[in-house]
Design a protein around this motif. Structure first.
Motif, PDB file in Angstrom:
ATOM      1  N   UNK A  65       0.544  -1.254   0.329  1.00  0.00           N
ATOM      2  CA  UNK A  65       0.234   0.236  -0.012  1.00  0.00           C
ATOM      3  C   UNK A  65       0.990   1.397   0.321  1.00  0.00           C
ATOM      4  N   UNK A  66       0.797   2.158  -0.877  1.00  0.00           N
ATOM      5  CA  UNK A  66       1.301   4.030  -0.505  1.00  0.00           C
ATOM      6  C   UNK A  66       0.127   4.722  -0.468  1.00  0.00           C
ATOM      7  N   UNK A 116      -5.055  11.960   2.935  1.00  0.00           N
ATOM      8  CA  UNK A 116      -6.637  11.072   3.153  1.00  0.00           C
ATOM      9  C   UNK A 116      -5.529   9.241   2.829  1.00  0.00           C
ATOM     10  N   UNK A 117      -4.790   9.735   1.756  1.00  0.00           N
ATOM     11  CA  UNK A 117      -4.068   8.194   1.178  1.00  0.00           C
ATOM     12  C   UNK A 117      -3.729   7.351   2.333  1.00  0.00           C
ATOM     13  N   UNK A 160       2.847   1.818   3.036  1.00  0.00           N
ATOM     14  CA  UNK A 160       3.753   3.522   3.543  1.00  0.00           C
ATOM     15  C   UNK A 160       2.453   3.997   3.572  1.00  0.00           C
ATOM     16  N   UNK A 161       2.193   4.566   5.118  1.00  0.00           N
ATOM     17  CA  UNK A 161       1.017   5.493   5.036  1.00  0.00           C
ATOM     18  C   UNK A 161       1.548   6.781   5.417  1.00  0.00           C
ATOM     19  N   UNK A 162       1.506   7.425   4.886  1.00  0.00           N
ATOM     20  CA  UNK A 162       2.329   8.948   5.226  1.00  0.00           C
ATOM     21  C   UNK A 162       1.432  10.490   5.855  1.00  0.00           C
ATOM     22  N   UNK A 217       5.618   0.959   7.310  1.00  0.00           N
ATOM     23  CA  UNK A 217       6.275   2.931   7.438  1.00  0.00           C
ATOM     24  C   UNK A 217       5.467   3.676   7.435  1.00  0.00           C
ATOM     25  N   UNK A 218       5.714   4.764   8.369  1.00  0.00           N
ATOM     26  CA  UNK A 218       4.545   5.545   8.481  1.00  0.00           C
ATOM     27  C   UNK A 218       5.896   6.954   9.031  1.00  0.00           C
ATOM     28  N   UNK A 219       5.843   8.022   7.922  1.00  0.00           N
ATOM     29  CA  UNK A 219       6.533   9.235   7.325  1.00  0.00           C
ATOM     30  C   UNK A 219       5.309  10.589   7.529  1.00  0.00           C
ATOM     31  N   UNK A 220       6.104  11.567   8.376  1.00  0.00           N
ATOM     32  CA  UNK A 220       5.207  12.953   8.071  1.00  0.00           C
ATOM     33  C   UNK A 220       6.723  13.983   7.405  1.00  0.00           C
TER      34      UNK A 220
END
Length: 584
Positions: free
Chosen positions: A219-220, A224-225, A244-246, A449-452
């Motif tokens: 998932x990328x 909202x994604x 990957x949920x950013x 992996x979660x980035x912001x």
């Protein structure tokens, strides 16, 4: 969520997109993949409506939908070049890509609806036994603007319109005020992405004649994604092997309303600084806080160390500033400008002096959500409308088909807090993506992996850090909590990055263009990313590594870089929301 991201989600056609990445075989080698390449047939032989109809007619993974095989379209796309959004590249460039572009519709057996699905199926010779779901943006689940990422990584990829077209806000309300189309809210909140994914994985297995065990699912998504990606790990833990949920829009009722805080702060001060004033003060802030990390590169990598007071900019002048037509292009920073700037960064506090929701980090470009407009009649700056605050307020508070023009002077922080609580109670079971027990996703071997972006212009990086700490507390409260959590879930703050994009005022900041590739390597090779790659194809970044939470970037006097942890990162970065009466 920025208008740019929202607009990217409302694409003109599901089948027409451009993006970026190396050749599928090169990427596979980069990730260390050793997947078997499917080559049982030619793409032209597989990519026909009759063949696809025969496959789809036998689908049975979802028992509550009907696939309309007569709606299937299929065509081979040759010599395609993927090209990621230059402002926020999430994959790399591939040339000469060939894939089967498939569209079809389905409907739910208990609803009078039509859901449009779009799938890109790479040539069997370059297929790497991967599935990739792409998330949406704004109030849309449509990830068709990112379909290129699939073929770029040897994956079949898919997107959906959720059955409501582009932005949910256009169709959420029935023609009668006060009535919500609940099935559309459910589709937006979690159902559409799940059903498109289940269908797409079944299509990939049949199209390439592989087993479920051979298929790796990814998932990328961002904004909202990003919320949709986290929702999948919590509600549908079997859907993906790697996510990957950013910059996620979770804490949905809170985030949507909190984006109106800059407008409320300006109304409280009865002053609306010009966009040029905001930009001028921001330049002073960056100049002062940039060196605090040990490297002067135009990037604030340690916003937690930045104690800038905008009063220091009072009396500074700006000239030749690009602004709204008719507005002055020169001026002087006033104390009123500085007071508003400080108030926005200070955050929202209730009548008891307690903080209610987070605000934007030092260095963030405020002109995205601090909406002001020039009035040629009065020759002055005044209030504009906050897009996401207004959208939420119209659709989920007023439930009114007519968009309101809001006076932000009418809102106190206490009232906004009450609206947040009401939203959690009314819509939380649909939209909330904050369940901290990810045991099921962990047990099946999922990797997240979660980035912001630390200078996100729309959604708050503190919310992401808070959620990560919440998961750690729920799952691994002991002294080794980070080590255990990082075995399957890793969080990264991206210095200088804006909302799902490189910041125009901190262009030298790193950006995690290769995050999906690193997740693939983690899932398929066991190579866990101790940092995210900070370089992009543009080569603009001065930082090659993005530190994993709770470490933070630092440079010594000799210019040597390292990620450091003083043991107090959560306390130093996350402001406590002591105004909340519940553990949120």
């Amino acid at each position: 969520m920025s208008p740019l991201i929202a607009q990217a989600a409302v694409v003109a056609a599901l089948a027409s997109v451009v993006a970026a990445s190396p050749t599928p075989r090169d990427v596979a080698a980069d990730a260390g993949a050793t997947q078997h390449l499917v080559s049982r047939d030619t793409l032209s032989g597989l990519c026909t409506t009759s063949h696809l109809s025969s496959l789809v007619s036998a689908f049975n993974d979802i028992s509550t939908v009907t696939y309309h095989t007569s709606s299937i379209t299929a065509n081979v796309v040759s010599n395609h070049t993927t090209a990621a959004n230059a402002g926020g590249p999430m994959w790399r460039t591939v040339t000469g890509v060939e894939f089967c572009n498939v569209t079809l519709t389905m409907s739910h057996d208990n609803l009078n609806d039509t859901v449009l699905l779009n799938y890109w199926l790479p040539d069997p010779s370059s297929y790497q036994n991967r599935w990739l779901t792409l998330g949406g943006g704004g109030w849309s689940v449509d990830g068709s603007g990112s379909l290129d990422a699939g073929p770029a990584y040897g994956a079949a990829s898919g997107a959906t319109d959720g059955g409501f077209g582009g932005q949910l806000s256009a169709t959420l309300l029935s023609k009668v005020n006060g009535t919500i189309e609940w099935s559309r809210l459910e589709s937006f909140a979690y159902q559409a992405i799940h059903e498109m994914t289940v269908t797409g994985k079944e299509l990939a297995r049949e199209f390439y004649n592989i087993t479920a065990d051979q298929l790796k699912s990814y998932y990328l998504g961002c904004s909202e994604g990003g919320r949709e990606g986290h929702m999948s790990t919590q509600r549908f833990p079997d859907d993906f092997d790697g996510v990957v949920a950013a910059a996620p829009a979770f804490y949905f009722p809170v985030h949507q309303l909190a984006q109106g805080w800059p407008n409320i702060a300006m109304a409280q001060h009865s002053h609306w600084p010009s966009t040029c004033a905001f930009q001028t003060i921001q330049k002073d802030l960056i100049a002062e806080c940039d060196p605090l990390d040990g490297l002067k590169d135009g990037v604030i990598s340690r916003s937690d160390l930045c104690k800038f007071d905008a009063s220091s900019s009072v009396g500074k002048t700006f000239t030749n500033c690009s602004s709204t037509a008719g507005a002055p292009t020169s001026g002087t920073i006033s104390q009123a400008d500085a007071d508003v700037y400080n108030a926005i960064h200070h955050g929202a506090f209730d009548s008891n002096g307690d903080q209610i929701f987070w605000t934007y980090r030092n260095g963030t470009t405020l002109t995205v959500e601090a909406s002001v407009k020039w009035d040629n009649d009065t020759q002055s700056w005044g209030p504009d409308q906050s897009h996401f605050f207004n959208t939420y307020y119209q659709n989920l508070v007023l439930k009114n088909t007519v968009a309101p023009t809001l006076n932000y002077s009418d809102f106190t922080v206490d009232q906004v807090y009450d609206l947040m609580l009401q939203g959690i109670q009314d819509y939380g079971s649909w939209t909330e993506t904050t369940w901290p027990d990810l045991s099921q996703f962990q047990t099946r071997g999922g990797k997240l992996v979660h980035w912001h972006g630390e200078q996100d212009t729309n959604l708050y990086p503190e919310a992401s850090a808070h959620f990560y700490e919440k998961v750690k507390k729920a799952m691994f409260p002991g002294s080794g909590g980070y080590d255990q959590l990082q075995e399957f879930y890793r969080f990264f703050l991206v210095p200088g990055a804006a909302h799902c994009s490189i910041s125009s005022v901190e262009p030298n900041g790193p950006f995690p263009q290769n995050a999906l590739q690193q997740v693939i390597a983690w899932v398929e090779n066991g190579t866990a990313p101790d940092h995210l790659d900070g370089t992009t194809e543009s080569g603009s970044s001065t930082q090659s590594q993005i530190c994993m939470w709770p470490t933070r970037p630092s440079w010594d006097s000799d210019g040597n870089f390292c990620c450091v942890d003083d043991g107090h990162t959560p306390e130093e970065f996350i402001h406590p929301l002591n105004g909340w009466k519940v553990d949120y």
